[in-house]
Enzyme design. Structure first.
Site, short mmCIF file in Angstrom:
data_model
loop_
_atom_site.label_atom_id
_atom_site.label_comp_id
_atom_site.label_asym_id
_atom_site.label_seq_id
_atom_site.Cartn_x
_atom_site.Cartn_y
_atom_site.Cartn_z
CB THR A 11 -0.99 0.03 1.19
OG1 THR A 11 -0.27 -0.08 2.41
CG2 THR A 11 -2.00 -1.11 1.08
CE LYS B 100 0.58 -3.33 3.27
NZ LYS B 100 -0.23 -2.45 4.18
CB THR C 261 -1.51 -1.92 8.27
OG1 THR C 261 -2.71 -1.40 8.78
CG2 THR C 261 -1.77 -2.16 6.79
CD GLU D 282 2.09 5.19 6.57
OE1 GLU D 282 1.35 4.58 5.80
OE2 GLU D 282 1.70 5.82 7.55
CG ASN E 149 -0.12 8.59 8.20
OD1 ASN E 149 -0.74 7.68 7.68
ND2 ASN E 149 1.14 8.47 8.60
CB THR F 271 -6.95 13.82 -0.86
OG1 THR F 271 -5.71 13.99 -0.17
CG2 THR F 271 -8.10 14.20 0.04
#
Lengths: 402, 402
Positions: free
Chosen positions: A151, A177, A188, A275, A397, A402
């Site tokens: 992702t 992942k 996740t 991230e 995040n 969007t």
């Protein structure tokens, strides 16, 4: 054992994989993957503890009650979480479709999803994706299958090891992942590990739990434990080693060592790819009363936004680190505790060691930083891996949908 | 009772305050404050649970064992934490100096410090600051005393209430500092509340603990519990109400209501002023099994970096909120749980309510956002206050010491 840097879940004998671009994510990206063993494989899996666990997790808990499985079908782009009865039916449909096309029983198929929470699965695309993935499935499909579960990951996480068990060459291959919502109890995070070693299903299940506790459950990016986290291991026995029937079997240590190596490598790769991460941080706590306390302190340090932003700012701010250990609830001796970063003792016997900034600057400028916090009350230790907290974490995040 | 927006710790009768620019922080900023009651005041205080608690906290725990106190001396710029025996001696010296100049016993003086961890106190400057602060001390010194305890705060946090207890006019006045390291169990948070109401010391001590649990311990900015957090309340009885000798006294509820109102107002101001905050978030959890579960779920939501960055991004990302409730460990019914944001039901009976983005946009654009998560298993509830997580949080904390 040797590490095979270009290894995948298809590296062990008897495993194939495939993937499809089904349009669940943006066009041009793989988003449905299938991993398949040509013979039934002993299976072991661990899953998220989140009470809003996703539909496929509910289903996989049932699959994992069985001794053997033969396939994993996974998609990215939609998590199939908070989707109620319809979500569960969709997971069952994915399982049935995969089983039908592979000519195996539905209960031999694990189903995994990752992506946006609360949306229903686009089942028409998913079904088409499963067909395509199985169409292209072969022994070289490991890489695209890994791509199909990504992702916000920025790198593809994969690993393989080759070694000997009972005189036979065995291989382990794994993919993973995950970069956000990373936290113990499986975040996740999807991890699939395959091996051609032979092991009894009940022994495998316990080994998987133990390996997860020492690897994926020691990684934290943001402290969020997701709805979908799953680690699934398939061992198909095609290496023809003597089957490992218990933890006392002479070959068990070699098996566990390779399984744990795969799991740890993948877990660290997840922390590296946190991230927005610019740095990788290894937090080792020693001198703790017991493992639980050591982990508690290490996790408090690794989760602290103040520590993580200081690492981002290349600031050897030991006060924030000792402070996090102090509120973790772990037993410690404030007058004997100490802390080193990059091998330099910053804090000793509860006091500032007054290390010059010039000494710490080159250490803090590195991509990998390690610290050792000594609680000075016992012998137990634990190591946790994490990353720093950057502007990009906020960007990724604050602007995900969007 | 009425809120006095321009109230300070000097608003109740018999309290004076002063502050000095002693050069502990940058020049031109107040950094040493003294608050003084002209008569001995019943005292009650709660402190950080951090095991590396600062030297003044160790000292204040002793002061708080006494029934009465008469002064608070506080500095900003240096936390006097992780400073060992010398740090403790410095705190004792601050206490002695203040007591000597005020002509009271040392054990009647609370000492507080906030600022950088691990540095020794610049005692020459501190002593000079104490002298100056006491020199200028008067009934109008509330504002500069509040300024003297600020660190990264962007606004001065103060409040006062006036009401009637047993037919007498009473006043409560409070100030607070804190914006980073904000978390339950008292974070880098100092709060001083004064009142001229008369109350027995043991009743006050219990009331302070209870008020802290419902106010400061329900605020979270970044999850870091600091070494110095202290809430100190002085009640000097100059309002001449009949002394409140137990929780059963008819005037106790009025007293507690005003104390709690001060504490809640100051706690919310701290969340509003969270480091880098652009938005204030009220997280209410209802339908919980008990208060502990409700707080657990509310805290998990309020601490989640994924939730906080979504709020910053004005994204009504309910999946991250339900996910946080799901991993909090609180009991919930995933098929009956629901969530509203700004009064709009986004998630109902475990499913996406498919609310249009256009409906949520104006709600998410507001400065104050409230959400209610219903766990659907009981009657208990809890409310936690927090703020969003912005680029500026990373900036402030990645670059604090330079």
């Amino acid at each position: 054992m040797i590490k095979l840097e270009n290894g995948w879940t298809t590296t062990p004998q008897g495993f194939e994989a495939g993937a499809a671009m089904a349009g669940v994510k943006k066009e041009g990206r793989y988003d449905v993957s299938v991993i398949y063993s040509s013979v039934p494989a002993a299976c072991g899996a661990v899953f998220t503890q989140n009470k809003f666990c996703a539909a496929p997790v509910l289903l996989d808990r049932e699959v994992n009650k069985g001794a053997y499985a033969q396939a994993i079908v996974a998609n990215s782009g939609c998590a199939n979480a908070c989707t109620g009865v319809k979500g569960y039916e969709d997971a069952v449909a994915m399982q049935a479709k995969t089983a039908e096309l592979l000519g195996i029983e539905p209960q031999a198929v694990f189903v995994c999803s990752t992506g946006v929470i609360g949306a229903f699965m686009p089942m028409e695309r998913i079904n088409k994706g499963i067909e395509e993935a199985i169409d292209v499935m072969d022994e070289n499909g490991g890489e695209i299958a890994a791509m199909g579960i990504q992702t916000t990951d920025t790198v593809i996480k994969h690993i393989a090891y080759e070694g000997e068990i009972g005189g036979k060459k065995v291989r382990f291959g794994g993919i993973a992942k995950g970069s956000g919502m990373i936290h113990p109890n499986m975040a996740t995070m999807l991890t699939f590990i395959t091996t051609d070693a032979a092991i009894a299903p009940d022994v495998l299940k316990r080994a998987v739990k133990k390996a997860a506790d020492l690897s994926f459950n020691m990684v934290v990016v943001d402290g969020d434990t997701s709805t979908n986290d799953s680690m699934i291991v398939l061992a198909n026995g095609m290496a023809e080693n003597e089957i490992i029937v218990s933890e006392d079997h002479p070959d068990y240590p070699a098996f566990f060592e390779m399984l744990l190596a795969c799991a740890k490598d993948l877990a660290k790769k997840i922390a590296y790819d946190g991230e927005g991460a610019t740095k990788f941080l290894e937090v080792k706590v020693v001198g703790a009363k017991d493992f639980a306390d050591a982990k508690k302190a290490a996790m408090a340090i690794a989760k602290s936004p103040l520590v993580k932003t200081a690492i981002f700012g290349e600031d050897a701010n030991w006060g924030r680190i000792t402070c996090a250990a102090g509120y973790s609830g772990a037993d410690l001796d404030p007058e004997k505790a100490s802390l080193t970063m990059g091998g330099v003792r910053l804090f000793e016997n509860g006091l500032n060691n007054n290390v010059a900034d010039e000494i710490m600057e080159p250490i803090m400028a590195q991509k990998e930083i390690s610290l050792v916090m000594d609680l000075a009350v016992g012998e137990a230790e634990a190591t946790v891996w994490t990353c720093d907290f950057s502007y990009d974490y906020v960007k990724i995040n604050g602007d995900y949908r969007t």
